[in-house]
Write a protein that holds these residues in place. Structure first.
Motif, PDB file in Angstrom:
ATOM      1  N   VAL A 105      29.015  36.682  39.025  1.00 38.23           N
ATOM      2  CA  VAL A 105      28.176  37.715  39.638  1.00 38.23           C
ATOM      3  C   VAL A 105      28.958  38.564  40.643  1.00 38.23           C
ATOM      4  CG1 VAL A 105      25.999  36.506  39.280  1.00 38.23           C
ATOM      5  CG2 VAL A 105      27.306  36.041  41.358  1.00 38.23           C
ATOM      6  N   MET A 106      30.005  37.982  41.234  1.00 38.70           N
ATOM      7  CA  MET A 106      30.861  38.727  42.164  1.00 38.70           C
ATOM      8  C   MET A 106      32.309  38.342  41.880  1.00 38.70           C
ATOM      9  SD  MET A 106      28.587  38.153  45.658  1.00 38.70           S
ATOM     10  CE  MET A 106      29.600  39.167  46.736  1.00 38.70           C
ATOM     11  N   ASN A 107      33.177  39.343  41.812  1.00 34.71           N
ATOM     12  CA  ASN A 107      34.582  39.095  41.501  1.00 34.71           C
ATOM     13  C   ASN A 107      35.420  40.189  42.152  1.00 34.71           C
ATOM     14  OD1 ASN A 107      37.134  38.776  40.317  1.00 34.71           O
ATOM     15  ND2 ASN A 107      36.284  38.130  38.362  1.00 34.71           N
ATOM     16  N   THR A 108      36.406  39.810  42.929  1.00 31.96           N
ATOM     17  CA  THR A 108      37.209  40.814  43.630  1.00 31.96           C
ATOM     18  C   THR A 108      38.046  41.659  42.678  1.00 31.96           C
ATOM     19  OG1 THR A 108      38.951  39.163  44.016  1.00 31.96           O
ATOM     20  CG2 THR A 108      37.325  39.473  45.752  1.00 31.96           C
ATOM     21  N   LEU A 109      38.207  41.226  41.427  1.00 37.61           N
ATOM     22  CA  LEU A 109      38.897  42.071  40.454  1.00 37.61           C
ATOM     23  C   LEU A 109      38.072  43.287  40.066  1.00 37.61           C
ATOM     24  CD1 LEU A 109      40.623  39.559  38.006  1.00 37.61           C
ATOM     25  CD2 LEU A 109      41.679  40.980  39.756  1.00 37.61           C
ATOM     26  N   PHE A 110      36.774  43.251  40.377  1.00 37.73           N
ATOM     27  CA  PHE A 110      35.925  44.403  40.089  1.00 37.73           C
ATOM     28  C   PHE A 110      36.071  45.496  41.150  1.00 37.73           C
ATOM     29  CE2 PHE A 110      32.716  41.185  38.170  1.00 37.73           C
ATOM     30  CZ  PHE A 110      33.467  41.128  37.002  1.00 37.73           C
ATOM     31  N   ARG A 111      36.757  45.169  42.234  1.00 42.47           N
ATOM     32  CA  ARG A 111      36.848  46.118  43.335  1.00 42.47           C
ATOM     33  C   ARG A 111      37.433  47.448  42.868  1.00 42.47           C
ATOM     34  NH1 ARG A 111      36.265  44.576  48.325  1.00 42.47           N
ATOM     35  NH2 ARG A 111      36.955  42.445  47.914  1.00 42.47           N
ATOM     36  N   LYS A 112      36.835  48.524  43.243  1.00 39.99           N
ATOM     37  CA  LYS A 112      37.254  49.828  42.757  1.00 39.99           C
ATOM     38  C   LYS A 112      38.663  50.170  43.210  1.00 39.99           C
ATOM     39  CE  LYS A 112      32.628  51.857  42.470  1.00 39.99           C
ATOM     40  NZ  LYS A 112      31.725  52.916  42.972  1.00 39.99           N
ATOM     41  N   ASP A 113      39.418  50.734  42.280  1.00 41.07           N
ATOM     42  CA  ASP A 113      40.775  51.192  42.565  1.00 41.07           C
ATOM     43  C   ASP A 113      41.012  52.455  41.752  1.00 41.07           C
ATOM     44  OD1 ASP A 113      43.413  51.630  43.040  1.00 41.07           O
ATOM     45  OD2 ASP A 113      44.137  49.885  41.962  1.00 41.07           O
ATOM     46  N   PRO A 114      40.761  53.642  42.293  1.00 44.42           N
ATOM     47  CA  PRO A 114      40.850  54.886  41.520  1.00 44.42           C
ATOM     48  C   PRO A 114      42.222  55.139  40.926  1.00 44.42           C
ATOM     49  CG  PRO A 114      39.732  55.248  43.608  1.00 44.42           C
ATOM     50  CD  PRO A 114      40.322  53.865  43.662  1.00 44.42           C
ATOM     51  N   SER A 115      43.265  54.569  41.509  1.00 41.98           N
ATOM     52  CA  SER A 115      44.620  54.834  41.023  1.00 41.98           C
ATOM     53  C   SER A 115      45.032  53.930  39.885  1.00 41.98           C
ATOM     54  CB  SER A 115      45.624  54.662  42.168  1.00 41.98           C
ATOM     55  OG  SER A 115      45.697  53.300  42.544  1.00 41.98           O
TER      56      SER A 115
ATOM     57  N   ILE B 159      32.358  44.823  44.155  1.00 39.60           N
ATOM     58  CA  ILE B 159      32.778  43.514  43.631  1.00 39.60           C
ATOM     59  C   ILE B 159      31.688  42.818  42.822  1.00 39.60           C
ATOM     60  CG2 ILE B 159      34.398  43.218  45.535  1.00 39.60           C
ATOM     61  CD1 ILE B 159      32.535  41.172  46.757  1.00 39.60           C
ATOM     62  N   PHE B 160      30.558  43.486  42.624  1.00 48.16           N
ATOM     63  CA  PHE B 160      29.480  42.885  41.841  1.00 48.16           C
ATOM     64  C   PHE B 160      29.652  43.205  40.355  1.00 48.16           C
ATOM     65  CE2 PHE B 160      27.744  42.844  46.053  1.00 48.16           C
ATOM     66  CZ  PHE B 160      26.897  41.736  46.086  1.00 48.16           C
ATOM     67  N   GLN B 161      29.266  42.254  39.527  1.00 50.41           N
ATOM     68  CA  GLN B 161      29.326  42.430  38.088  1.00 50.41           C
ATOM     69  C   GLN B 161      28.391  43.558  37.647  1.00 50.41           C
ATOM     70  OE1 GLN B 161      30.613  42.481  35.171  1.00 50.41           O
ATOM     71  NE2 GLN B 161      30.647  40.292  34.612  1.00 50.41           N
ATOM     72  N   ASN B 162      28.732  44.206  36.545  1.00 49.84           N
ATOM     73  CA  ASN B 162      27.849  45.153  35.897  1.00 49.84           C
ATOM     74  C   ASN B 162      26.713  44.362  35.259  1.00 49.84           C
ATOM     75  OD1 ASN B 162      26.558  46.876  34.056  1.00 49.84           O
ATOM     76  ND2 ASN B 162      28.456  47.905  33.468  1.00 49.84           N
TER      77      ASN B 162
END
Length: 369
Positions: free
Chosen positions: A288-298, A179-182
């Motif tokens: 700096v943190m956003n739950t939209l960044f959470r990984k979702d492989p699908s 959830i951390f920004q690049n």
């Protein structure tokens, strides 16, 4: 609305009045209430069909059979003029006694309005403008204006922040590295834009250049715009259920120059019809943190409204899983990410990465100092 001072709308360098039209709707059946249906187009009185005259500068031509008007619109907006099964287009034509010619889907070209009566052609034009304005507002933004926060000191401070948060708060609900920004994409957003053609991108680049000449240069007068990125904040009511955490940005000299530049740029782009005002003042913050960044492989890597296939137990979960930020806020409330000079403002493409810098692909930029 002050009928003596109607709102002015700028489209492709031309100015139009947005005159009052009665908002009493015609009766419609449930089948007509579709997403692409005409918004604010119908009136309760046929006598007001021509109430939407435009300003003096109108791209209308006299022809042997009447009048002709062309509108250069991105093809992505055609569906809002056509409507469900073509009903919106048919209604415009019926009520204004005109013909609206729209290029085929996927084809380029202009929307052409023809008719025997000048007022009818102008009325149809205004209705088309209302439809495409409303339709554009429904589309996701494609570009954004930003101050990059990618100085080496800031990226180093961010990496330290991330490491410390994961070390001290990694067991808190919803907190993980995904959830951390690049760090290569740290930025302050000024405004978001829906730009659907090369012509619109070029127009935005031109306005940005005008901002540099008319706003930034006179305000800064060659002096650097130095900022301190320190402190974190959130924008919802419950720190135990947070979706986005921001870094705060302050000018080192305590002035409001950064805020003034951002607000003035938004005003310029709103006046040009390239964005809409969301707030009285730009909320300057660096995510700096956003739950939209959470990984979702699908999920598609270029969609923010991603749908998760499921969790480890096979059950679907919500698009956004909030995180508990209480400990982060308590421990890192005054965390210092570093100081930097604001060197440029970018018009960036959403969902993109520059192969050299790692930042978003740049459609245009201006130097700040």
């Amino acid at each position: 609305m002050d009928v003596l001072r109607p709102e002015l709308v700028w489209i492709d360098g031309r100015c139009y009045r947005k005159n009052f039209v009665s908002d009493t709707p015609l009766e419609t059946g449930p089948d007509e209430m579709e997403e692409e249906e005409d918004v604010g187009m119908t009136t309760g009185c046929r006598d007001t069909v021509y109430a939407d005259e435009s300003c003096d500068i109108v791209p209308i031509q006299k022809t042997d059979s009447g009048y002709k008007l062309t509108l250069d619109l991105p093809s992505d907006l055609f569906k809002f003029i056509i409507g469900r099964k073509g009903e919106t287009k048919k209604r415009i034509e019926r009520e204004t006694k005109t013909q609206v010619h729209i290029p085929k889907v996927g084809a380029g070209g202009e929307v052409v309005i023809t008719g025997s009566d000048r007022r009818g052609v102008l009325s149809a034009m205004r209705r088309v403008e209302i439809l495409v304005d409303s339709g554009r507002a429904k589309l996701p933004f494609t570009h954004f204006l930003s101050f990059p926060l990618t100085a080496t000191a800031i990226k180093k401070g961010f990496q330290e922040f991330k490491s410390n948060v994961l070390s001290e708060c990694g067991q808190d609900q919803g907190i993980d590295a995904s959830i951390f920004q690049n760090p290569d994409k740290l930025h302050l957003t000024i405004a978001t834009l829906v730009l659907l053609s090369d012509k619109e991108v070029a127009a935005a680049a031109r306005i940005l250049k005008e901002c540099q000449e008319e706003i930034i240069a006179p305000l800064l007068q060659g002096e650097p715009l130095q900022v301190d990125v320190q402190g974190i904040e959130y924008m919802n009511d419950d720190p135990a259920m947070v979706d986005v955490l921001y870094a705060q940005v302050h000018t080192l000299d305590g002035s409001d120059k950064l805020q003034t530049i951002a607000d003035s740029i938004v005003e310029k782009f709103v006046t040009a019809g390239l964005t809409e005002r969301e707030y009285d003042r730009v909320k300057l913050h660096g995510t700096v943190m956003n739950t939209l960044f959470r990984k979702d492989p699908s999920a598609s890597p270029d969609k923010t409204d991603r749908k998760a296939a499921g969790n480890s137990k096979g059950r679907p979960f919500k698009d956004r899983e909030s995180f508990d930020a209480r400990n982060v806020l308590e421990i890192f409330s005054d965390f210092s990410f570093g100081k930097m000079d604001m060197n440029s403002i970018h018009l960036s493409e959403r969902f993109s990465s520059d192969s050299n810098t790692g930042y978003y692909k740049c459609a245009a930029f201006v130097e700040v100092t």
